[in-house]
Design a protein around this motif. Structure first.
Motif, mmCIF file in Angstrom:
data_model
loop_
_atom_site.group_PDB
_atom_site.id
_atom_site.type_symbol
_atom_site.label_atom_id
_atom_site.label_comp_id
_atom_site.label_asym_id
_atom_site.label_seq_id
_atom_site.Cartn_x
_atom_site.Cartn_y
_atom_site.Cartn_z
ATOM 1 N N GLY A 330 0.792 -1.221 0.000
ATOM 2 C CA GLY A 330 0.000 0.000 0.000
ATOM 3 C C GLY A 330 0.824 1.272 0.000
ATOM 4 N N SER A 331 1.999 1.236 0.625
ATOM 5 C CA SER A 331 2.848 2.434 0.673
ATOM 6 C C SER A 331 3.703 2.609 -0.573
ATOM 7 N N GLY A 332 3.712 1.605 -1.451
ATOM 8 C CA GLY A 332 4.553 1.671 -2.646
ATOM 9 C C GLY A 332 5.996 1.273 -2.397
ATOM 10 N N THR A 333 6.317 0.856 -1.173
ATOM 11 C CA THR A 333 7.694 0.488 -0.843
ATOM 12 C C THR A 333 8.151 -0.724 -1.647
ATOM 13 N N LEU A 337 11.298 -0.938 -4.237
ATOM 14 C CA LEU A 337 12.435 -1.832 -4.019
ATOM 15 C C LEU A 337 12.804 -2.632 -5.258
ATOM 16 N N ILE A 338 11.822 -3.045 -6.035
ATOM 17 C CA ILE A 338 12.110 -3.881 -7.201
ATOM 18 C C ILE A 338 12.200 -3.077 -8.491
ATOM 19 N N SER A 339 11.934 -1.763 -8.435
ATOM 20 C CA SER A 339 11.965 -0.939 -9.654
ATOM 21 C C SER A 339 13.328 -0.908 -10.354
ATOM 22 N N PRO A 340 14.463 -0.972 -9.623
ATOM 23 C CA PRO A 340 15.753 -0.953 -10.347
ATOM 24 C C PRO A 340 15.991 -2.192 -11.212
ATOM 25 N N VAL A 341 15.284 -3.298 -10.965
ATOM 26 C CA VAL A 341 15.481 -4.527 -11.734
ATOM 27 C C VAL A 341 14.615 -4.468 -12.985
ATOM 28 N N GLU A 342 15.253 -4.400 -14.142
ATOM 29 C CA GLU A 342 14.521 -4.129 -15.385
ATOM 30 C C GLU A 342 13.561 -5.246 -15.754
ATOM 31 N N PHE A 343 13.982 -6.515 -15.616
ATOM 32 C CA PHE A 343 13.106 -7.597 -16.067
ATOM 33 C C PHE A 343 11.897 -7.795 -15.143
ATOM 34 N N ASN A 352 2.661 -0.895 -8.391
ATOM 35 C CA ASN A 352 2.314 0.534 -8.430
ATOM 36 C C ASN A 352 0.803 0.725 -8.568
ATOM 37 N N PHE A 353 0.151 -0.174 -9.290
ATOM 38 C CA PHE A 353 -1.295 -0.086 -9.460
ATOM 39 C C PHE A 353 -2.014 -0.306 -8.137
ATOM 40 N N PHE A 354 -1.452 -1.182 -7.291
ATOM 41 C CA PHE A 354 -2.071 -1.495 -5.998
ATOM 42 C C PHE A 354 -1.480 -0.671 -4.856
ATOM 43 N N ALA A 355 -0.729 0.387 -5.177
ATOM 44 C CA ALA A 355 -0.025 1.153 -4.140
ATOM 45 C C ALA A 355 -0.915 2.185 -3.451
ATOM 46 N N THR A 356 -2.101 1.764 -3.017
ATOM 47 C CA THR A 356 -2.967 2.568 -2.148
ATOM 48 C C THR A 356 -3.506 1.647 -1.066
ATOM 49 N N THR A 357 -3.995 2.216 0.011
ATOM 50 C CA THR A 357 -4.450 1.388 1.134
ATOM 51 C C THR A 357 -5.588 0.463 0.742
#
Length: 389
Positions: A330-333, A337-343, A352-357
């Motif tokens: 929910g916090s987008g953490t 954390l996994i955003s730097p990994v391209e694949f 990111n779509f589910f990054a709300t409470t």
């Protein structure tokens, strides 16, 4: 790493709130097999009891005594919720053991009654209830002294119920007209109320650019104390051993002289009292209202089911896991954390779509449903005779 540590702490604090709410439900649902949909409303009563205690201490707000009101509110919330739970067990639940659908419907109706009671309660209503109890139970006490009580029991109860209800309702209406707003003004109404945390629970422990709120640390410590207390009670005290005995084999326990009716009442009151403590704890997180309990009831049932019905250790693991995963998503953490990994970009977009409470709760429920397909009995399923009942 610092953001991850903060996210894990916040997740654990959320899990602690779920755990302290689920402890009482784990006893009532897990050990007694009663589906109590009014558990959230018992939490709500504990929250309002805390609000009342705070108002009692309000004149001492500038005094150091005000800072300890939370330690008075905790036992008051426990007693208030426990007494309501005891009345619920004696008046409704005791007739419905072994009938889960009926307990579900009955406690759902009780939850609606309690919510409306909090919205509408005033001095006139309290006086009306007091008059009803005095007439009804006083009449029962007098009639029971007759020698033919068993023969006239049903008729006497019905007559006393009608007469007591009619007299108390009429008296409440007349008193309301005589004294006006003094008796008819609602105590709480439908609005939310705020509880002011003591000064020592405000602020937080600094960790770089972040703070660990003292209120959440307090909730974690309170949860640990409640968990230790329940473990000791169930495993070391005489009544705790009786509860476990009745849970394992009711018939044999009765044959050995254990008062199963009293054990049922104590168990339900204990679970309800823990709900009251949970209600006291959630007042430190925000405002509370008549619908506060509904925000927690589904999550607490999920904790009990995922952990394994009747297993307190399983409830601990499930609460911490659900709380941590909910906050990480929910916090987008987690997406960060996994955003730097391209694949893993498609997975990042999903998180990111589910990054709300609210959306995180949806994803967590989907994960729980998938988990229960693999382990329908939870992390720690029941074994032996209990699993067969």
């Amino acid at each position: 790493m610092q953001e991850l540590a903060i996210a894990i702490f916040n997740g654990i604090s959320i899990g602690s709130v779920l755990l302290i709410a689920a402890l009482g439900l784990a006893i009532v649902f897990g050990l007694m097999g009663v589906i109590n949909l009014a558990h959230g409303e018992l939490m709500m009563l504990g929250a309002y009891a805390t609000f009342v205690v705070q108002n009692v201490f309000k004149p001492l707000e500038d005094s150091p005594i005000f800072s300890i009101y939370i330690f008075v509110a905790l036992p008051v919330a426990f007693v208030v919720a426990g007494l309501v739970g005891l009345l619920l067990e004696r008046g409704v639940i005791r007739y419905l053991y072994g009938r889960p659908l009926e307990t579900l419907l009955a406690t759902w109706g009780v939850s609606l009654i309690l919510r409306q009671f909090v919205r509408s309660v005033n001095w006139g209503l309290v006086l009306g209830i007091a008059i009803f109890c005095l007439l009804f139970f006083g009449g029962l006490f007098v009639v029971k002294r007759r020698g033919n009580w068993e023969r006239i029991r049903n008729g006497a109860i019905a007559l006393l119920l009608v007469l007591s209800a009619g007299i108390s309702t009429t008296a409440s209406i007349l008193l309301g007209r005589a004294f006006g707003d003094v008796l008819t003004k609602p105590w709480f109404s439908a609005r939310n109320v705020d509880v002011t945390a003591p000064a020592w629970l405000r602020g937080g422990l600094a960790m770089g650019n972040f703070q660990l709120p003292y209120s959440r640390v307090f909730i974690i410590i309170l949860t640990l104390l409640c968990l230790a207390g329940i473990y000791w009670f169930l495993n070391r005290s005489t009544w705790g051993l009786r509860i476990r005995s009745v849970t394992q084999n009711r018939s044999m326990s009765a044959c050995l002289g254990i008062p199963t009716d009293r054990v049922d009442a104590l168990t339900f009151a204990l679970g309800s009292g823990l709900a009251g403590i949970a209600g006291c704890a959630i007042t430190l997180l925000g405002s509370v209202g008549p619908n506060t309990g509904q925000n927690y009831i589904v999550d607490t049932f999920m904790v009990v089911v995922v952990g394994g019905v009747g297993n307190l250790f399983g409830a601990v693991i499930a609460a911490l896991a659900i709380g941590t995963v909910s906050y990480l998503i929910g916090s987008g953490t987690l997406a960060l954390l996994i955003s730097p990994v391209e694949f893993l970009q498609p997975l990042t977009d999903l998180f990111n779509f589910f990054a709300t409470t609210s959306m995180a709760k949806v994803l967590v429920f989907v994960l729980i449903i998938a988990f229960l397909q693999v382990k329908p009995a939870g992390i720690f399923p029941q074994k032996g005779r209990t699993a067969e009942l």
